[in-house]
Design a protein around this motif. Structure first.
Motif, mmCIF file in Angstrom:
data_model
loop_
_atom_site.group_PDB
_atom_site.id
_atom_site.type_symbol
_atom_site.label_atom_id
_atom_site.label_comp_id
_atom_site.label_asym_id
_atom_site.label_seq_id
_atom_site.Cartn_x
_atom_site.Cartn_y
_atom_site.Cartn_z
ATOM 1 N N LEU A 101 3.476 -14.393 -8.102
ATOM 2 C CA LEU A 101 3.303 -14.001 -6.709
ATOM 3 C C LEU A 101 3.531 -15.198 -5.778
ATOM 4 O O LEU A 101 3.339 -16.345 -6.182
ATOM 5 N N PRO A 102 3.912 -14.912 -4.542
ATOM 6 C CA PRO A 102 4.072 -16.008 -3.569
ATOM 7 C C PRO A 102 2.751 -16.750 -3.369
ATOM 8 O O PRO A 102 1.675 -16.178 -3.507
ATOM 9 N N GLU A 103 2.847 -18.017 -3.024
ATOM 10 C CA GLU A 103 1.631 -18.805 -2.785
ATOM 11 C C GLU A 103 0.987 -18.468 -1.448
ATOM 12 O O GLU A 103 -0.224 -18.526 -1.322
ATOM 13 N N ASP A 104 1.808 -18.140 -0.457
ATOM 14 C CA ASP A 104 1.290 -17.768 0.860
ATOM 15 C C ASP A 104 0.415 -16.517 0.712
ATOM 16 O O ASP A 104 0.851 -15.495 0.181
ATOM 17 N N GLN A 105 -0.814 -16.582 1.197
ATOM 18 C CA GLN A 105 -1.797 -15.516 1.002
ATOM 19 C C GLN A 105 -1.344 -14.173 1.590
ATOM 20 O O GLN A 105 -1.507 -13.126 0.964
ATOM 21 N N MET A 106 -0.759 -14.180 2.772
ATOM 22 C CA MET A 106 -0.312 -12.926 3.394
ATOM 23 C C MET A 106 0.833 -12.301 2.591
ATOM 24 O O MET A 106 0.845 -11.088 2.360
ATOM 25 N N GLU A 109 -0.618 -10.883 -0.701
ATOM 26 C CA GLU A 109 -1.300 -9.602 -0.524
ATOM 27 C C GLU A 109 -0.310 -8.469 -0.271
ATOM 28 O O GLU A 109 -0.474 -7.360 -0.793
ATOM 29 N N ALA A 110 0.729 -8.738 0.492
ATOM 30 C CA ALA A 110 1.747 -7.723 0.756
ATOM 31 C C ALA A 110 2.480 -7.337 -0.527
ATOM 32 O O ALA A 110 2.739 -6.149 -0.770
ATOM 33 N N GLU A 111 2.795 -8.314 -1.356
ATOM 34 C CA GLU A 111 3.485 -8.045 -2.627
ATOM 35 C C GLU A 111 2.602 -7.226 -3.565
ATOM 36 O O GLU A 111 3.064 -6.299 -4.218
ATOM 37 N N ILE A 112 1.330 -7.559 -3.625
ATOM 38 C CA ILE A 112 0.391 -6.810 -4.468
ATOM 39 C C ILE A 112 0.316 -5.358 -4.017
ATOM 40 O O ILE A 112 0.401 -4.430 -4.826
ATOM 41 N N LYS A 113 0.183 -5.146 -2.722
ATOM 42 C CA LYS A 113 0.112 -3.780 -2.192
ATOM 43 C C LYS A 113 1.399 -3.010 -2.461
ATOM 44 O O LYS A 113 1.368 -1.828 -2.814
ATOM 45 N N LEU A 114 2.529 -3.667 -2.308
ATOM 46 C CA LEU A 114 3.818 -3.018 -2.560
ATOM 47 C C LEU A 114 3.948 -2.652 -4.040
ATOM 48 O O LEU A 114 4.334 -1.524 -4.370
ATOM 49 N N GLN A 116 1.579 -2.078 -6.159
ATOM 50 C CA GLN A 116 0.650 -0.991 -6.448
ATOM 51 C C GLN A 116 1.184 0.349 -5.942
ATOM 52 O O GLN A 116 1.102 1.359 -6.646
ATOM 53 N N ARG A 117 1.743 0.361 -4.746
ATOM 54 C CA ARG A 117 2.283 1.604 -4.174
ATOM 55 C C ARG A 117 3.444 2.128 -5.009
ATOM 56 O O ARG A 117 3.490 3.308 -5.364
ATOM 57 N N ILE A 118 4.369 1.243 -5.357
ATOM 58 C CA ILE A 118 5.537 1.658 -6.132
ATOM 59 C C ILE A 118 5.125 2.080 -7.545
ATOM 60 O O ILE A 118 5.680 3.042 -8.097
ATOM 61 N N PHE A 119 4.156 1.430 -8.111
ATOM 62 C CA PHE A 119 3.642 1.820 -9.424
ATOM 63 C C PHE A 119 3.103 3.255 -9.381
ATOM 64 O O PHE A 119 3.435 4.082 -10.220
ATOM 65 N N ARG A 120 2.286 3.534 -8.360
ATOM 66 C CA ARG A 120 1.740 4.888 -8.217
ATOM 67 C C ARG A 120 2.848 5.920 -8.019
ATOM 68 O O ARG A 120 2.816 7.003 -8.602
ATOM 69 N N GLU A 121 3.850 5.584 -7.194
ATOM 70 C CA GLU A 121 4.949 6.505 -6.954
ATOM 71 C C GLU A 121 5.716 6.811 -8.244
ATOM 72 O O GLU A 121 6.109 7.944 -8.485
ATOM 73 N N GLN A 122 5.927 5.788 -9.047
ATOM 74 C CA GLN A 122 6.656 6.003 -10.292
ATOM 75 C C GLN A 122 5.835 6.844 -11.274
ATOM 76 O O GLN A 122 6.386 7.710 -11.967
ATOM 77 N N LEU A 123 4.548 6.616 -11.316
ATOM 78 C CA LEU A 123 3.688 7.434 -12.196
ATOM 79 C C LEU A 123 3.696 8.893 -11.760
ATOM 80 O O LEU A 123 3.644 9.790 -12.592
ATOM 81 N N ALA A 124 3.797 9.116 -10.471
ATOM 82 C CA ALA A 124 3.800 10.483 -9.946
ATOM 83 C C ALA A 124 5.129 11.194 -10.191
ATOM 84 O O ALA A 124 5.220 12.418 -10.068
ATOM 85 N N SER A 125 6.172 10.433 -10.539
ATOM 86 C CA SER A 125 7.488 11.029 -10.776
ATOM 87 C C SER A 125 7.449 11.887 -12.012
ATOM 88 O O SER A 125 8.195 12.695 -12.317
#
Length: 125
Positions: A101-106, A109-114, A116-125
């Motif tokens: 993950l990037p060292e910059d905290q913001m 956090e954005a990468e983690i959220k992305l 997680q969202r894409i993981f959920r979307e793929q599971l729902a496929s």
């Protein structure tokens, strides 16, 4: 004994002209079936065509977590591949990967959220 390779990446061997050598080596090692793992849309397209002439190689589709940002639009194609009659045998390579993950905290956090969202979307496929 027969072996199934449940996670391989064959596309690079195809593109650099070594695919026949790799497949022959696998056969000599008693690997009778392979599941080639797609990590983004270009992989999915390649494998969907590649496996058509080979009865012992199957493929998966999935957006690798480390490639989510770079290939985000590919997620829209996932359903097309999953709907193919002789399409993928699984959804993969998906998941969460917080190792690089990037060292910059913001950005982190954005990468983690992305992811997680894409993981959920793929599971729902």
């Amino acid at each position: 004994m027969k072996i199934i390779d449940s996670h391989c990446h064959l596309d690079d061997f195809f593109y650099d002209g070594r695919i026949n050598e790799v497949l022959e080596n696998a056969e000599h090692a008693l690997v009778t079936k392979m599941i080639a793992v797609g990590t983004h849309g270009k992989d999915w397209q390649f494998y969907s065509e590649f496996v058509k002439s080979r009865g012992n190689i199957f493929y998966t589709v999935g957006l690798h977590p480390l490639l989510v940002s770079e290939h985000l639009r590919d997620i829209e194609l996932l359903g097309e591949f999953l709907g193919e009659k002789s399409g993928p045998v699984a959804i993969g390579e998906i998941g969460l990967d917080y190792h690089r993950l990037p060292e910059d905290q913001m950005l982190r956090e954005a990468e983690i959220k992305l992811q997680q969202r894409i993981f959920r979307e793929q599971l729902a496929s």
